[in-house]
Motif scaffolding. Sequence first.
Motif, PDB file in Angstrom:
ATOM      1  N   ASP A  11      79.973  67.817  50.502  1.00  0.00           N
ATOM      2  CA  ASP A  11      81.146  68.211  51.235  1.00  0.00           C
ATOM      3  C   ASP A  11      80.452  69.638  52.294  1.00  0.00           C
ATOM      4  OD1 ASP A  11      83.363  67.359  49.911  1.00  0.00           O
ATOM      5  OD2 ASP A  11      82.879  68.082  47.911  1.00  0.00           O
ATOM      6  N   ALA A  12      80.864  69.862  52.943  1.00  0.00           N
ATOM      7  CA  ALA A  12      80.588  70.646  53.373  1.00  0.00           C
ATOM      8  C   ALA A  12      81.173  72.410  54.134  1.00  0.00           C
ATOM      9  CB  ALA A  12      80.957  70.495  55.300  1.00  0.00           C
ATOM     10  N   TRP A  13      80.173  73.427  54.318  1.00  0.00           N
ATOM     11  CA  TRP A  13      81.271  74.762  53.766  1.00  0.00           C
ATOM     12  C   TRP A  13      80.742  75.396  54.929  1.00  0.00           C
ATOM     13  CZ3 TRP A  13      84.697  74.019  49.511  1.00  0.00           C
ATOM     14  CH2 TRP A  13      84.888  73.306  48.771  1.00  0.00           C
ATOM     15  N   ILE A  14      82.064  76.181  55.434  1.00  0.00           N
ATOM     16  CA  ILE A  14      81.508  77.377  56.226  1.00  0.00           C
ATOM     17  C   ILE A  14      81.454  78.327  55.776  1.00  0.00           C
ATOM     18  CG2 ILE A  14      82.520  78.494  58.670  1.00  0.00           C
ATOM     19  CD1 ILE A  14      80.845  75.679  59.194  1.00  0.00           C
ATOM     20  N   ILE A  15      80.218  79.441  56.135  1.00  0.00           N
ATOM     21  CA  ILE A  15      80.208  80.723  55.658  1.00  0.00           C
ATOM     22  C   ILE A  15      80.811  81.484  56.162  1.00  0.00           C
ATOM     23  CG2 ILE A  15      78.478  82.316  54.562  1.00  0.00           C
ATOM     24  CD1 ILE A  15      76.940  79.740  53.827  1.00  0.00           C
ATOM     25  N   VAL A  22      79.309  82.465  59.612  1.00  0.00           N
ATOM     26  CA  VAL A  22      78.389  83.411  60.156  1.00  0.00           C
ATOM     27  C   VAL A  22      76.173  81.827  59.722  1.00  0.00           C
ATOM     28  CG1 VAL A  22      78.827  85.495  59.932  1.00  0.00           C
ATOM     29  CG2 VAL A  22      77.674  84.628  58.168  1.00  0.00           C
ATOM     30  N   GLY A  23      77.678  81.173  58.420  1.00  0.00           N
ATOM     31  CA  GLY A  23      76.687  79.738  58.206  1.00  0.00           C
ATOM     32  C   GLY A  23      77.764  79.003  57.455  1.00  0.00           C
ATOM     33  N   TYR A  24      77.094  77.746  58.023  1.00  0.00           N
ATOM     34  CA  TYR A  24      76.904  76.279  56.558  1.00  0.00           C
ATOM     35  C   TYR A  24      76.474  76.195  55.231  1.00  0.00           C
ATOM     36  CZ  TYR A  24      76.929  71.453  56.387  1.00  0.00           C
ATOM     37  OH  TYR A  24      77.273  70.326  55.766  1.00  0.00           O
ATOM     38  N   LEU A  25      76.929  75.805  54.279  1.00  0.00           N
ATOM     39  CA  LEU A  25      76.646  74.971  53.981  1.00  0.00           C
ATOM     40  C   LEU A  25      77.432  74.151  52.455  1.00  0.00           C
ATOM     41  CD1 LEU A  25      74.954  76.476  50.553  1.00  0.00           C
ATOM     42  CD2 LEU A  25      77.065  77.417  49.965  1.00  0.00           C
ATOM     43  N   GLN A  26      75.621  73.216  52.867  1.00  0.00           N
ATOM     44  CA  GLN A  26      76.270  71.683  52.090  1.00  0.00           C
ATOM     45  C   GLN A  26      76.400  71.623  50.187  1.00  0.00           C
ATOM     46  OE1 GLN A  26      75.511  68.993  54.661  1.00  0.00           O
ATOM     47  NE2 GLN A  26      73.522  68.945  53.331  1.00  0.00           N
ATOM     48  N   ILE A  52      73.759  87.782  51.509  1.00  0.00           N
ATOM     49  CA  ILE A  52      75.153  86.537  51.693  1.00  0.00           C
ATOM     50  C   ILE A  52      74.869  85.496  51.415  1.00  0.00           C
ATOM     51  CG2 ILE A  52      76.547  85.144  53.538  1.00  0.00           C
ATOM     52  CD1 ILE A  52      76.327  87.798  55.721  1.00  0.00           C
ATOM     53  N   MET A  53      74.059  84.629  51.394  1.00  0.00           N
ATOM     54  CA  MET A  53      73.489  83.310  51.122  1.00  0.00           C
ATOM     55  C   MET A  53      73.933  83.251  50.242  1.00  0.00           C
ATOM     56  SD  MET A  53      73.651  79.954  51.444  1.00  0.00           S
ATOM     57  CE  MET A  53      72.925  79.830  53.385  1.00  0.00           C
ATOM     58  N   PRO A  54      73.077  83.514  48.695  1.00  0.00           N
ATOM     59  CA  PRO A  54      72.522  84.657  47.344  1.00  0.00           C
ATOM     60  C   PRO A  54      73.982  84.641  47.053  1.00  0.00           C
ATOM     61  CG  PRO A  54      70.748  85.300  48.068  1.00  0.00           C
ATOM     62  CD  PRO A  54      72.010  85.292  49.611  1.00  0.00           C
ATOM     63  N   VAL A  55      75.078  85.076  47.313  1.00  0.00           N
ATOM     64  CA  VAL A  55      76.126  85.082  47.068  1.00  0.00           C
ATOM     65  C   VAL A  55      76.688  84.130  46.802  1.00  0.00           C
ATOM     66  CG1 VAL A  55      78.698  86.212  46.502  1.00  0.00           C
ATOM     67  CG2 VAL A  55      76.275  87.762  47.110  1.00  0.00           C
ATOM     68  N   VAL A  56      77.169  83.419  47.942  1.00  0.00           N
ATOM     69  CA  VAL A  56      78.136  81.823  48.258  1.00  0.00           C
ATOM     70  C   VAL A  56      77.194  81.249  47.764  1.00  0.00           C
ATOM     71  CG1 VAL A  56      79.198  83.011  50.427  1.00  0.00           C
ATOM     72  CG2 VAL A  56      77.007  81.798  50.569  1.00  0.00           C
TER      73      VAL A  56
END
Length: 115
Positions: A11-15, A22-26, A52-56
Amino acid sequence: MHERLQRPGVDAWIIEEDGEPVGYLQSWWEDDPPRRGGLDGFLIPSARGRGIMPVVARELAQRLLDEGWYFVTVDPYVWNERAVRAWARAGFVEESRHPADDEHAGEWVLMRFRG
């Protein structure tokens, strides 16, 4: 990259920050039970260093556990100390270190979400 984004079991997520990408998380998972898997992600250079990344990542990892996942992992490279620290701030704890393999070009760290 396009092929990797279309893989089954991912599953792909746009941050976003303030409505701007500002980023991508999968999140990806193993097919056999129990449901388990991991996260991968990156931020654009101008978004790094602001937490940002630690929070999401924490929010997504917790959501996956709440949905019944058995565990959630990440696998940053040992040399990427910034990523290792960010994943730790998100609640991931180092479990082991591994040499390069078919999926990793260098030594990497297995980290599991503990919340």
